[in-house]
Design an enzyme around this catalytic site. Structure first.
Site, PDB file in Angstrom:
ATOM      1  N   GLU A   1       0.817   3.931   1.809  1.00 16.95           N
ATOM      2  CA  GLU A   1       1.260   4.363   3.133  1.00 16.95           C
ATOM      3  C   GLU A   1       2.468   3.552   3.597  1.00 16.95           C
ATOM      4  O   GLU A   1       3.389   4.100   4.207  1.00 16.95           O
ATOM      5  CB  GLU A   1       0.133   4.216   4.173  1.00 16.95           C
ATOM      6  CG  GLU A   1      -1.085   5.056   3.882  1.00 16.95           C
ATOM      7  CD  GLU A   1      -2.176   4.312   3.127  1.00 16.95           C
ATOM      8  OE1 GLU A   1      -3.350   4.604   3.356  1.00 16.95           O
ATOM      9  OE2 GLU A   1      -1.841   3.436   2.290  1.00 16.95           O
TER      10      GLU A   1
ATOM     11  N   CYS B   1      -2.856  -0.151   7.428  1.00 19.61           N
ATOM     12  CA  CYS B   1      -2.121   1.115   7.263  1.00 19.61           C
ATOM     13  C   CYS B   1      -2.377   2.060   8.430  1.00 19.61           C
ATOM     14  O   CYS B   1      -1.470   2.772   8.855  1.00 19.61           O
ATOM     15  CB  CYS B   1      -2.488   1.767   5.935  1.00 19.61           C
ATOM     16  SG  CYS B   1      -1.819   0.837   4.528  1.00 19.61           S
TER      17      CYS B   1
ATOM     18  N   CYS C   1      -6.516   2.028   5.388  1.00 21.29           N
ATOM     19  CA  CYS C   1      -7.295   0.842   5.751  1.00 21.29           C
ATOM     20  C   CYS C   1      -7.278   0.635   7.261  1.00 21.29           C
ATOM     21  O   CYS C   1      -6.308   0.950   7.949  1.00 21.29           O
ATOM     22  CB  CYS C   1      -6.782  -0.398   5.015  1.00 21.29           C
ATOM     23  SG  CYS C   1      -5.067  -0.857   5.330  1.00 21.29           S
TER      24      CYS C   1
ATOM     25  N   HIS D   1       0.840  -1.193   0.000  1.00 16.06           N
ATOM     26  CA  HIS D   1       0.000   0.000   0.000  1.00 16.06           C
ATOM     27  C   HIS D   1       0.879   1.248   0.000  1.00 16.06           C
ATOM     28  O   HIS D   1       2.023   1.220   0.457  1.00 16.06           O
ATOM     29  CB  HIS D   1      -0.902   0.015   1.233  1.00 16.06           C
ATOM     30  CG  HIS D   1      -1.997  -0.995   1.183  1.00 16.06           C
ATOM     31  ND1 HIS D   1      -2.970  -1.056   2.148  1.00 16.06           N
ATOM     32  CD2 HIS D   1      -2.302  -1.984   0.295  1.00 16.06           C
ATOM     33  CE1 HIS D   1      -3.818  -2.026   1.866  1.00 16.06           C
ATOM     34  NE2 HIS D   1      -3.420  -2.611   0.743  1.00 16.06           N
TER      35      HIS D   1
END
Length: 143
Positions: free
Chosen positions: A46, A79, A69, A44
């Protein structure tokens, strides 16, 4: 946020079922980490930005194009959990994510940990990136 949106734009359509999320981490007015969702949906955005920022993420602000998330389909750290663990003090979110893995849970987790969360910066620009993104609304729809 403008940079986070530009990063996300580079991966639209290349991240499979996951949305292309851009993240920029700023500390004391300096970009210390940035990332975008990997091709195929992992890692992801992040995660990439936090890895780049390392210890400089502590006390920083993260600008994220889509709500972090709150849980992971893989069962790993979300995240939002990673942002808390890194010591980020503020998260600015362009637009919300109605996926079963976010849907306010990421923002609630951040706020419960004392992280300031602001929503809506450059929302229209970010939402345009996710026009084709159709998140799962329930666990049943993932089967």
């Amino acid at each position: 946020m403008r940079r986070a949106i530009a990063l996300a734009r580079t991966r639209v359509g290349l991240t499979a079922e996951n949305p292309a999320v851009g993240c920029v981490i700023v500390r004391d007015g300096v970009v210390v980490g940035e990332g975008v969702t990997g091709e195929g949906g992992r890692p992801h955005g992040e995660e990439v930005a936090l890895d780049g920022a390392a210890d400089l993420a502590r006390g920083a602000t993260a600008y994220v194009t889509l709500e972090p998330c709150g849980q992971r389909s893989s069962g790993g750290l979300s995240c939002s959990e990673r942002l808390v663990a890194a010591g980020v003090l503020r998260v600015v979110v362009a637009c919300s994510d109605s996926s079963i893995y976010a849907d306010g849970e990421g923002s609630r987790r951040l706020q419960a940990a004392g992280v300031a969360v602001d929503h809506g910066l450059m929302q229209a620009e970010a939402e345009a990136l996710y026009a084709a993104y159709r998140p799962a609304k329930s666990l049943e729809s993932r089967r």
